[in-house]
Design an enzyme around this catalytic site. Structure first.
Site, PDB file in Angstrom:
ATOM      1  N   ASP A   1      34.122  18.296  49.932  1.00 16.53           N
ATOM      2  CA  ASP A   1      34.120  16.936  49.397  1.00 16.53           C
ATOM      3  C   ASP A   1      34.458  15.987  50.544  1.00 16.53           C
ATOM      4  OD1 ASP A   1      36.819  17.276  49.818  1.00 16.53           O
ATOM      5  OD2 ASP A   1      37.402  17.125  47.724  1.00 16.53           O
TER       6      ASP A   1
ATOM      7  N   ASP B   1      31.874  22.274  40.077  1.00 17.63           N
ATOM      8  CA  ASP B   1      33.099  22.837  40.647  1.00 17.63           C
ATOM      9  C   ASP B   1      34.258  22.373  39.783  1.00 17.63           C
ATOM     10  OD1 ASP B   1      33.119  19.956  41.834  1.00 17.63           O
ATOM     11  OD2 ASP B   1      35.135  20.739  42.195  1.00 17.63           O
TER      12      ASP B   1
ATOM     13  N   CYS C   1      34.938  42.037  28.994  1.00 19.15           N
ATOM     14  CA  CYS C   1      34.859  41.710  30.424  1.00 19.15           C
ATOM     15  C   CYS C   1      34.948  42.995  31.238  1.00 19.15           C
ATOM     16  CB  CYS C   1      36.006  40.777  30.801  1.00 19.15           C
ATOM     17  SG  CYS C   1      36.048  40.326  32.540  1.00 19.15           S
TER      18      CYS C   1
ATOM     19  N   CYS D   1      35.521  43.032  34.547  1.00 19.37           N
ATOM     20  CA  CYS D   1      36.163  42.772  35.846  1.00 19.37           C
ATOM     21  C   CYS D   1      37.222  43.842  36.111  1.00 19.37           C
ATOM     22  CB  CYS D   1      36.755  41.362  35.898  1.00 19.37           C
ATOM     23  SG  CYS D   1      38.422  41.192  35.236  1.00 19.37           S
TER      24      CYS D   1
ATOM     25  N   CYS E   1      40.353  43.661  33.792  1.00 16.26           N
ATOM     26  CA  CYS E   1      40.182  44.091  32.402  1.00 16.26           C
ATOM     27  C   CYS E   1      39.921  45.590  32.297  1.00 16.26           C
ATOM     28  CB  CYS E   1      39.053  43.292  31.755  1.00 16.26           C
ATOM     29  SG  CYS E   1      39.505  41.554  31.550  1.00 16.26           S
TER      30      CYS E   1
ATOM     31  N   HIS F   1      40.479  37.551  37.104  1.00 17.87           N
ATOM     32  CA  HIS F   1      39.809  37.583  35.800  1.00 17.87           C
ATOM     33  C   HIS F   1      39.134  36.249  35.482  1.00 17.87           C
ATOM     34  CE1 HIS F   1      38.715  37.872  31.650  1.00 17.87           C
ATOM     35  NE2 HIS F   1      39.331  36.708  31.498  1.00 17.87           N
TER      36      HIS F   1
END
Ligand SMILES: [Zn+2]
Length: 395
Positions: A91, A310, A348, A350, A353, A379
């Site tokens: 930015d 974002d 999930c 991931c 998890c 996560h």
């Protein structure tokens, strides 16, 4: 144009595409995790690669104050400094100056402010903000703008929009005069790999493929320079948004962002302004909606035709024990999870998890363990990235 953007499929207003940057290709619509101070808090770069993060956002204001732009430039630019081979967007620093620093003094020239770290005095203008972003060397950089507060009087919104337009023209002028000074045009991108090759031999196929993504994209055949995005302002006024979009396009940028939203207005209004602003943006350029949003919102805005977003929400919420799951939000600090042996989100896949129980995550959080922040962030980022994968698949 230093940025190639190809739309492969549309579904109503939604677009699925590919954005080729000097540091790899990005599948859009994309969610960009925020790496404020050259780090996505709590998660290392190798993990971010494994999670499938294609582009990170860095904050110019924070890096300008610490460690300083010259320091990062001398170390080969932000990619090299933080050993991140994939794409980065920075930015302009304007938003943070307005939201974080004390004793701002705004003039046509720019803004004088005091550091929130040590009170030292600094000056940011369209020229110095672009100079800083060239020094950092992100693939995509942003014009310096003023984010109009909400609510604001009609005359104030117009004046602010007019100044953002003048600043946009100055940002572009400075960029074109100095874009060849970017550090990775010299040796930055290769330095990431040189260090990687020396220090770590990839041990599995996933790592090897991750390493390759960092090489300059073969599809990016133009000269390797940064891309500059313009920012549409205009508050909550549809006519001013249209005018801001048209005049920003006249100046001409590689992509267009919608700024000045998520500043306290009701969600229904955000959506209205996004929808009406998109109509005035070119179809063949990427559209970036700044600072959103919840998992529901990133789906909603993708479906309206936004390509990039974002937000600090997934990472910041994670550090406060707030986790996004397919069954809704979970506040892991609650005592009800103390004996819960289920995974955080049964849907999930991931690494958190798959391996840990809600009871363990709750214990880590309650005990103020560092690992709580790490696992919670992994996560939440996985959940956001999976959400965007599903969105792309559905288009
Ligand atoms: Zn998970």
């Amino acid at each position: 144009m230093s940025l190639r953007f190809e739309i492969s499929k549309t579904g109503g207003p939604a677009r699925k595409g590919k954005l080729a940057t000097p540091h790899g290709e990005i599948e859009t619509p994309v969610f960009m995790p925020v790496g404020t101070a050259a780090t996505v808090k709590g998660v290392s770069q190798d993990l971010l690669e494994q999670l499938g993060v294609q582009i990170l956002l860095g904050n110019t204001y924070h890096l300008y104050l610490r460690p300083g732009i010259d320091q990062v430039r001398q170390l080969g630019g932000l990619h090299c400094f933080m050993s991140w081979p994939r794409a980065i967007l920075t930015d302009s620093g304007g938003f943070q100056v307005f939201s974080l620093s004390d004793l701002r003094k705004l003039t046509e020239d720019g803004v004088t402010f005091r550091s929130h770290l040590d009170g030292s005095s600094h000056f940011l203008s369209p020229e110095t903000a672009i100079e800083a972003q060239i020094g950092l060397g992100a693939d995509i950089i942003m014009a310096f703008d003023e984010c109009t507060e909400y609510p604001a009087e009609a005359s104030r919104v117009r004046d602010s929009m007019e100044m953002t337009l003048r600043w946009a023209a100055r940002s572009k002028k400075y960029f074109h005069e100095h874009k060849h000074e970017v550090s990775w045009n010299l040796d930055g991108a290769t330095a990431v790999h040189a260090r990687r090759d020396k220090s770590a031999v990839p041990s599995n196929a996933e790592h090897r493929s991750a390493g390759r993504v960092g090489a300059p994209a073969p599809t990016c055949s133009q000269e390797n320079t940064q891309a500059l995005f313009g920012i549409v302002q205009g508050g909550m006024d549809h006519a001013l948004r249209k005018e801001s979009a048209e005049r920003t396009i006249e100046i001409g940028f590689d992509g267009y962002a919608i700024g000045g939203l998520s500043v306290g207005e009701p969600r229904s209004l955000t959506r209205e302004i996004v929808e009406s602003t998109i109509e005035h943006l070119p179809k063949d350029r990427p559209r970036y909606l700044m600072g959103v949003g919840t998992p529901e919102e990133i789906v909603e805005y993708s479906n309206l035709g936004i390509d990039m977003m974002d937000c600090v929400l997934p990472t910041r919420a994670a550090r406060h024990g707030l986790l996004f799951t397919s069954e809704g939000k979970i506040s892991i600090k609650q005592a009800r999870y103390a004996g819960d042996q289920n995974p955080l989100d049964p849907s999930c896949s991931c690494q958190v998890c798959v391996r840990y129980s809600r009871a363990y995550l709750r214990h880590l959080y309650a005990s103020n363990e560092v690992l709580a922040q790490v696992l919670n962030t992994i996560h939440n980022l996985s959940y956001y990235l999976d959400t965007m994968r599903r969105v792309r698949h559905s288009i």
